[in-house]
Structure formats: structure tokens, C-alpha cells
Design an enzyme around this catalytic site. Structure first.
Site, PDB file in Angstrom:
ATOM      1  N   ASP A  21       0.835  -1.207   0.000  1.00  6.55           N
ATOM      2  CA  ASP A  21       0.000   0.000   0.000  1.00  6.55           C
ATOM      3  C   ASP A  21       0.868   1.255   0.000  1.00  6.55           C
ATOM      4  O   ASP A  21       1.983   1.234   0.529  1.00  6.55           O
ATOM      5  CB  ASP A  21      -0.908  -0.036   1.247  1.00  6.55           C
ATOM      6  CG  ASP A  21      -2.106   0.889   1.106  1.00  6.55           C
ATOM      7  OD1 ASP A  21      -2.309   1.454   0.001  1.00  6.55           O
ATOM      8  OD2 ASP A  21      -2.829   1.056   2.092  1.00  6.55           O
ATOM      9  N   ASN A  23       1.391   3.344  -2.909  1.00  3.15           N
ATOM     10  CA  ASN A  23       1.987   3.733  -4.202  1.00  3.15           C
ATOM     11  C   ASN A  23       1.504   5.119  -4.647  1.00  3.15           C
ATOM     12  O   ASN A  23       2.278   5.922  -5.146  1.00  3.15           O
ATOM     13  CB  ASN A  23       1.606   2.727  -5.291  1.00  3.15           C
ATOM     14  CG  ASN A  23       2.200   1.364  -5.057  1.00  3.15           C
ATOM     15  OD1 ASN A  23       3.010   1.194  -4.158  1.00  3.15           O
ATOM     16  ND2 ASN A  23       1.789   0.385  -5.846  1.00  3.15           N
ATOM     17  N   HIS A  38       3.129   2.869  -8.825  1.00  2.00           N
ATOM     18  CA  HIS A  38       2.994   1.436  -9.135  1.00  2.00           C
ATOM     19  C   HIS A  38       4.248   0.932  -9.858  1.00  2.00           C
ATOM     20  O   HIS A  38       4.744  -0.155  -9.572  1.00  2.00           O
ATOM     21  CB  HIS A  38       1.766   1.183 -10.022  1.00  2.00           C
ATOM     22  CG  HIS A  38       0.462   1.578  -9.387  1.00  2.00           C
ATOM     23  ND1 HIS A  38       0.180   1.342  -8.062  1.00  2.00           N
ATOM     24  CD2 HIS A  38      -0.651   2.181  -9.897  1.00  2.00           C
ATOM     25  CE1 HIS A  38      -1.036   1.783  -7.779  1.00  2.00           C
ATOM     26  NE2 HIS A  38      -1.557   2.306  -8.874  1.00  2.00           N
ATOM     27  N   THR A  67     -10.421  -7.176  -5.921  1.00  2.25           N
ATOM     28  CA  THR A  67     -11.691  -7.120  -6.658  1.00  2.25           C
ATOM     29  C   THR A  67     -12.164  -5.656  -6.723  1.00  2.25           C
ATOM     30  O   THR A  67     -12.656  -5.202  -7.754  1.00  2.25           O
ATOM     31  CB  THR A  67     -12.749  -7.973  -5.908  1.00  2.25           C
ATOM     32  OG1 THR A  67     -12.171  -9.237  -5.607  1.00  2.25           O
ATOM     33  CG2 THR A  67     -13.988  -8.169  -6.726  1.00  2.25           C
ATOM     34  N   GLU A  68     -11.957  -4.941  -5.623  1.00  2.00           N
ATOM     35  CA  GLU A  68     -12.410  -3.538  -5.544  1.00  2.00           C
ATOM     36  C   GLU A  68     -11.582  -2.625  -6.454  1.00  2.00           C
ATOM     37  O   GLU A  68     -12.070  -1.572  -6.886  1.00  2.00           O
ATOM     38  CB  GLU A  68     -12.319  -3.034  -4.094  1.00  2.00           C
ATOM     39  CG  GLU A  68     -13.292  -3.695  -3.121  1.00  2.00           C
ATOM     40  CD  GLU A  68     -12.897  -5.127  -2.704  1.00  2.00           C
ATOM     41  OE1 GLU A  68     -11.702  -5.495  -2.844  1.00  2.00           O
ATOM     42  OE2 GLU A  68     -13.793  -5.877  -2.266  1.00  2.00           O
ATOM     43  N   ARG A  72     -11.238   1.480  -9.934  1.00  3.19           N
ATOM     44  CA  ARG A  72     -10.338   2.630 -10.138  1.00  3.19           C
ATOM     45  C   ARG A  72     -10.474   3.134 -11.586  1.00  3.19           C
ATOM     46  O   ARG A  72     -10.999   2.419 -12.439  1.00  3.19           O
ATOM     47  CB  ARG A  72      -8.895   2.216  -9.855  1.00  3.19           C
ATOM     48  CG  ARG A  72      -8.698   1.909  -8.393  1.00  3.19           C
ATOM     49  CD  ARG A  72      -7.248   1.837  -8.013  1.00  3.19           C
ATOM     50  NE  ARG A  72      -7.152   1.630  -6.577  1.00  3.19           N
ATOM     51  CZ  ARG A  72      -6.079   1.868  -5.842  1.00  3.19           C
ATOM     52  NH1 ARG A  72      -4.994   2.337  -6.404  1.00  3.19           N
ATOM     53  NH2 ARG A  72      -6.082   1.657  -4.544  1.00  3.19           N
ATOM     54  N   LEU A 132      11.148 -21.414  -3.539  1.00  7.74           N
ATOM     55  CA  LEU A 132      10.288 -20.345  -3.015  1.00  7.74           C
ATOM     56  C   LEU A 132       9.047 -20.242  -3.897  1.00  7.74           C
ATOM     57  O   LEU A 132       9.163 -20.246  -5.125  1.00  7.74           O
ATOM     58  CB  LEU A 132      11.068 -19.012  -3.048  1.00  7.74           C
ATOM     59  CG  LEU A 132      10.289 -17.706  -2.911  1.00  7.74           C
ATOM     60  CD1 LEU A 132       9.598 -17.607  -1.555  1.00  7.74           C
ATOM     61  CD2 LEU A 132      11.226 -16.500  -3.073  1.00  7.74           C
ATOM     62  N   ARG A 195      -5.397  -1.932   8.508  1.00 10.49           N
ATOM     63  CA  ARG A 195      -6.583  -2.700   8.078  1.00 10.49           C
ATOM     64  C   ARG A 195      -6.150  -3.986   7.379  1.00 10.49           C
ATOM     65  O   ARG A 195      -5.043  -4.079   6.875  1.00 10.49           O
ATOM     66  CB  ARG A 195      -7.385  -1.883   7.036  1.00 10.49           C
ATOM     67  CG  ARG A 195      -8.190  -0.749   7.561  1.00 10.49           C
ATOM     68  CD  ARG A 195      -9.070  -0.194   6.429  1.00 10.49           C
ATOM     69  NE  ARG A 195      -8.275   0.395   5.366  1.00 10.49           N
ATOM     70  CZ  ARG A 195      -7.769   1.625   5.394  1.00 10.49           C
ATOM     71  NH1 ARG A 195      -7.956   2.402   6.433  1.00 10.49           N
ATOM     72  NH2 ARG A 195      -7.058   2.090   4.379  1.00 10.49           N
TER      73      ARG A 195
END
Ligand code: FPP
Length: 253
Positions: A21, A23, A38, A67-68, A72, A132, A195
Site C-alpha cells: 500500500d 503507491n 505502481h 476485486t475492488e 479505479r 520459493l 486494516r
């Protein structure tokens, strides 16, 4: 002393999940468009993967697109998808050479075809790697995942393959997108927001949460190491009295 040497190799988190979070704020601070943030965030992913590989963390999950996020502006969504395609094209050969397996969770069918195909190819190419696993959450939300899992289980009940009494944690876990991946031991969220934001709600039940004010494009391996050191200071009880992991973590293959 080198920060890495302060890590206790016997108490490494098996799976670290990251909410990337900040960017947009990072770009704004520089008078640039959100997309600039980004673009720089991709370097943070690269450094995090490299450092996790060096330390020996076996699983990483990056929350790359929720999904949200489809809500944008179209231009931002398109640029994020282009970034994804470019990152897969550029990074996959080196990841593959270094034993990294790529996985994805989320509603991959909703991705633009070009993205989906690139992603499927990268997943197939790296599927045998074991050093990994880099898991990317794309068009993902935990509520969508839980509803989807419920549908799969309900279908089995409707087909008489399963009775309602037999439904347990293991059935549920196997119906989730993360089937076969252990639950995260550590969740890192950057940018100071406190959050979970609809991310891995089932899987985070006993995860240690770590919040840092660092904005994602500034996040580097040293920040990952700091988070691991803090994680190793915590006492994990899993709701019990003694430090004992829940059965589900060990049971996952
Ligand atoms: C949150 O910052 C970040 C995202 C929504 C996308 C994360 C994507 C990358 C790091 C680039 C790589 C992309 C892919 C798809 C591999 P924000 O825009 O919410 O920042 P803000 O909270 O400061 O506005």
C-alpha cells in the site's frame, strides 16, 4: 552487525503475506501520477522476493490487485495490467532459474486475456520449482473466495459426494484459492494503514500482523528483515497456553 544475521534461522516464518500500500501517496509526494508509484512498486517486489529467497522463506503472497481495484479509473487499471504483463515477461526467466514457483489466487478469468495467458504460462513453466513460491493475489478478495469455496462445497453436498456433517476446516481449506499453501505466519502492510482490507480473511486467523509506515515503493529487503526480526520476538500461542502450532498448518501438503 549485518541485519540478516540477527534472524533466527530456526524460527523463520513459513509464509509471509504482503499488502502493498502507498503507491499513490508516494507518487503524489513527488508531484507524479499514481501510476509512477505502481511502476516503482515493481522494484520493491523484486527486492522482497530476492531477499526472501536468500533468507530461505518458502512462501510469499503479494496482494497485487483486489476485486475492488476494478473500480479505479480505467487508465490506472489498464496500466496496472500492462505492468503485470511486463513484470511477468521480464522476471519469469530469472525466477525460474532461481527455483521460484509462481502461483496466483483470485478470479483470474476476469483478467484481460493477454494477462491471463502470460500468467498461466509462467505458472506452468515454474510449476516444478520448490525453493520459493511467489503467490500473486489478482482480482482477489477474501469474501469472494469464501463465497466461492462455499459454492464448491455446496455442489459436493448436492451431488451426494459429501454430507453436511462431514464439512470441517480441512474441507473448507481445500476449497479455498490457497489450497496446498500454508496459512501466513506474518502479514506485512505498508503505508501506515491499519486494516486487513478483505485479504485472506480465513487464512489470517492466527497470523502475526506487522504494520509499517514505509510506503510500498520504498519497501526493500531490509524492511522485510526488520519485520521478520519483530515477528521472531512475538510469542505465538494460537489461542492455547503453550506455543504450539494449530494442526491445520502442519497438515497442509
Ligand atoms: C496500493 O497502492 C497498490 C496497488 C493497488 C497495486 C500494487 C501494485 C504494484 C506494486 C505494482 C505491480 C502490479 C502488478 C499488478 C503486479 P495505492 O494505489 O492504493 O496507494 P495509496 O493508498 O497511496 O493511494
Amino acid at each position: 552487525m549485518d541485519l540478516k544475521q540477527r534472524i533466527n534461522k530456526d524460527k523463520l516464518p513459513g509464509h509471509i503475506a504482503l499488502i502493498m500500500d502507498g503507491n499513490g501517496r508516494w507518487a503524489k509526494q513527488r508531484g507524479e501520477q499514481r501510476i509512477f508509484g505502481h511502476q516503482h512498486g515493481v522494484e520493491s517486489i523484486r527486492d522482497t522476493v530476492r531477499t526472501a529467497g536468500e533468507i530461505g522463506v518458502p512462501y510469499l503472497t503479494f496482494f497485487a490487485f483486489s476485486t475492488e481495484n476494478w473500480c479505479r479509473p480505467v487508465e490506472e487499471v489498464e496500466t496496472l495490467m500492462d505492468l503485470l504483463v511486463k513484470a511477468i515477461q521480464t522476471e519469469t526467466p530469472e525466477l525460474n532459474e532461481n527455483g521460484v514457483r509462481i502461483r496466483a489466487i483470485g478470479d483470474l478469468d476476469s483478467l484481460p486475456e493477454k494477462c491471463r495467458i502470460q500468467l498461466e504460462d509462467a505458472i506452468a513453466l515454474t510449476s516444478k520449482n520448490t525453493r520459493l513460491t511467489v503467490n500473486v493475489a489478482l482480482s482477489y478478495s477474501a469474501r469472494w473466495e469464501i463465497v466461492n469455496a462455499t459454492r464448491k462445497i455446496a455442489q459436493k453436498v448436492a451431488n451426494n459426494e459429501l454430507s453436511p456433517d462431514e464439512i470441517d476446516d480441512t474441507h473448507f481449506q481445500q476449497a479455498l484459492e490457497t489450497a496446498g499453501i500454508p496459512d501466513p505466519d506474518l502479514l506485512i502492510r505498508t503505508s501506515g494503514e491499519l486494516r486487513i482490507s478483505n485479504f485472506m480473511l480465513w487464512q489470517l486467523a492466527y497470523t502475526e500482523l506487522y504494520f509499517t509506515p514505509v510506503l510500498w515503493p520504498d519497501f526493500r529487503g531490509k524492511h522485510l528483515i526488520q519485520a521478520i526480526i519483530e515477528y521472531q520476538r512475538r510469542e505465538r500461542r494460537f489461542g492455547k497456553l503453550k506455543c504450539q502450532p494449530p494442526a491445520t498448518i502442519n497438515e497442509v501438503k
